[in-house]
Design an enzyme around this catalytic site. Structure first.
Site, mmCIF file in Angstrom:
data_model
loop_
_atom_site.group_PDB
_atom_site.id
_atom_site.type_symbol
_atom_site.label_atom_id
_atom_site.label_comp_id
_atom_site.label_asym_id
_atom_site.label_seq_id
_atom_site.Cartn_x
_atom_site.Cartn_y
_atom_site.Cartn_z
ATOM 1 N N ASP A 42 2.744 -14.069 0.294
ATOM 2 C CA ASP A 42 1.806 -12.963 0.479
ATOM 3 C C ASP A 42 2.262 -11.766 -0.352
ATOM 4 O O ASP A 42 3.444 -11.637 -0.659
ATOM 5 C CB ASP A 42 1.803 -12.533 1.958
ATOM 6 C CG ASP A 42 1.031 -13.511 2.821
ATOM 7 O OD1 ASP A 42 0.379 -14.403 2.268
ATOM 8 O OD2 ASP A 42 1.095 -13.367 4.058
ATOM 9 N N LYS A 64 -3.695 -10.340 -1.350
ATOM 10 C CA LYS A 64 -3.398 -9.223 -0.446
ATOM 11 C C LYS A 64 -3.516 -9.609 1.007
ATOM 12 O O LYS A 64 -4.287 -10.470 1.374
ATOM 13 C CB LYS A 64 -4.390 -8.091 -0.719
ATOM 14 C CG LYS A 64 -4.086 -7.333 -1.970
ATOM 15 C CD LYS A 64 -4.868 -6.057 -1.993
ATOM 16 C CE LYS A 64 -4.480 -5.221 -3.190
ATOM 17 N NZ LYS A 64 -5.339 -4.066 -3.354
ATOM 18 N N MET A 177 -2.303 -3.157 10.584
ATOM 19 C CA MET A 177 -3.524 -2.948 9.800
ATOM 20 C C MET A 177 -4.379 -1.847 10.426
ATOM 21 O O MET A 177 -5.590 -1.976 10.567
ATOM 22 C CB MET A 177 -4.312 -4.268 9.707
ATOM 23 C CG MET A 177 -3.540 -5.314 8.926
ATOM 24 S SD MET A 177 -4.276 -6.946 8.960
ATOM 25 C CE MET A 177 -3.730 -7.552 10.553
HETATM 26 N N1 SAH Z 1 3.123 -11.086 9.625
HETATM 27 C C1 SAH Z 1 3.353 -9.662 9.437
HETATM 28 C C2 SAH Z 1 2.063 -8.863 9.594
HETATM 29 C C3 SAH Z 1 1.049 -9.147 8.500
HETATM 30 S S1 SAH Z 1 -0.410 -8.184 8.684
HETATM 31 C C4 SAH Z 1 4.448 -9.194 10.409
HETATM 32 O O1 SAH Z 1 4.807 -9.937 11.327
HETATM 33 O O2 SAH Z 1 4.955 -8.073 10.237
HETATM 34 C C5 SAH Z 1 -0.085 -6.835 7.565
HETATM 35 C C6 SAH Z 1 0.235 -5.565 8.333
HETATM 36 O O3 SAH Z 1 1.569 -5.640 8.819
HETATM 37 C C7 SAH Z 1 0.205 -4.314 7.507
HETATM 38 O O4 SAH Z 1 -1.110 -3.810 7.396
HETATM 39 C C8 SAH Z 1 1.077 -3.386 8.320
HETATM 40 O O5 SAH Z 1 0.372 -2.888 9.442
HETATM 41 C C9 SAH Z 1 2.132 -4.342 8.840
HETATM 42 N N2 SAH Z 1 3.366 -4.371 8.014
HETATM 43 C C10 SAH Z 1 3.866 -5.402 7.324
HETATM 44 N N3 SAH Z 1 5.038 -5.070 6.734
HETATM 45 C C11 SAH Z 1 5.281 -3.789 7.072
HETATM 46 C C12 SAH Z 1 6.334 -2.870 6.804
HETATM 47 N N4 SAH Z 1 7.399 -3.215 6.050
HETATM 48 N N5 SAH Z 1 6.254 -1.640 7.318
HETATM 49 C C13 SAH Z 1 5.215 -1.269 8.095
HETATM 50 N N6 SAH Z 1 4.183 -2.087 8.396
HETATM 51 C C14 SAH Z 1 4.221 -3.333 7.890
#
Ligand code: SAH
Length: 252
Positions: A42, A64, A177
């Protein structure tokens, strides 16, 4: 009961890369990174983590997460299956934990249908990394007995939630998100009786060198959220530990 023996081809590893800091990879995922022949990842998987891949690995970005154009899910699944059928060692790498807003189920269904074996390796989800950076606990005796991981939007648009539960005193939720949904979330929570001064912290790029922590309240949440450009998670009900301490000092 008759034994059903299904012969499966290969083994795809579906793994979580954590929030971005390579130190937050699991040993298992690090090992797979070093030996995968094809890595489909991703957009949110950080460059520092991809740098740990085997030099000969074919590294493919699948588009994305969140808003913006992304490759249709069926195309991503088809690519994973094609590489696995060709006998390559495939690593499907997602940010955070693959089972948290990562469409893991859809990919597992596709692998099942194709008769391809798999293994899921968990990762540290953004909420865990964000809470750690605040010096806060996601659950706490006497404050919250539950923790919700919610999305600001889903395939249908802005996502409805159990707002009355979220508006209760002490409620804690991690909103993924949530950038474009902040005003909607604010409106719903105020409508359900949450105080305007309820803390909410926006953590952008959690665990990365450019991590930014923005303390807010329900009143300021939409405007504070807009300041974040990178991936951001909102921790509803939590303030940075320092901010909490300084509030106490002011109160003294
Ligand atoms: N599987 C991922 C989530 C994917 S959805 C997890 O478990 O973290 C994508 C969302 O995850 C983004 O829009 C944001 O809200 C969050 N996200 C992912 N990485 C992030 C990071 N390093 N810092 C803050 N938010 C993050």
């Amino acid at each position: 009961m008759a034994d059903t023996i299904t012969t499966r081809i290969g083994e795809v590893i579906l793994a979580g890369a954590g929030p971005g800091d390579p130190d937050l990879l699991t040993v298992a995922v690090l090992r797979e990174l070093g030996r995968a022949e094809v890595i489909l990842h991703d957009t949110l998987v950080s460059a520092e983590i991809l740098a740990l891949a085997h030099p000969q690995a074919v590294v493919i970005e699948t588009g994305k997460t969140g808003f913006g154009p992304s490759r249709p899910q069926h195309e991503i699944s088809a690519a994973i299956i094609a590489h696995a059928r060709a006998g390559r060692r495939v690593l499907r790498l997602k940010s955070g934990d693959p089972g948290v807003f990562g469409r893991l189920g859809e990919e597992l269904d596709a692998l099942d249908a194709a008769g391809i074996g798999y293994r899921v390796l968990p990762g540290i989800t953004a909420a865990s990394a964000a809470a750690a950076s605040l010096g806060q606990s996601l659950t706490e005796r006497g404050r919250n007995r539950e923790l919700r991981l919610i999305t600001g939007h889903d395939a249908q648009g802005l996502a409805e939630q159990d707002w009355s539960a979220l508006a209760r005193p002490g409620a804690v939720a991690a909103i993924y998100m949530g950038k474009r949904a902040a005003r909607f979330v604010q409106g719903r929570l105020l409508m359900h009786g949450a105080p305007a001064e309820t803390p909410a912290t926006v953590i952008e790029n959690a665990s990365r060198p450019d991590q930014t922590i923005r303390p807010a309240t329900l009143a300021t949440l939409p405007q504070v959220t807009q300041e974040a450009e990178g991936p951001a998670v909102i921790l509803l009900g939590l303030a940075p530990r320092d901010a909490r301490q300084s509030l106490k000092e002011i109160a003294l």
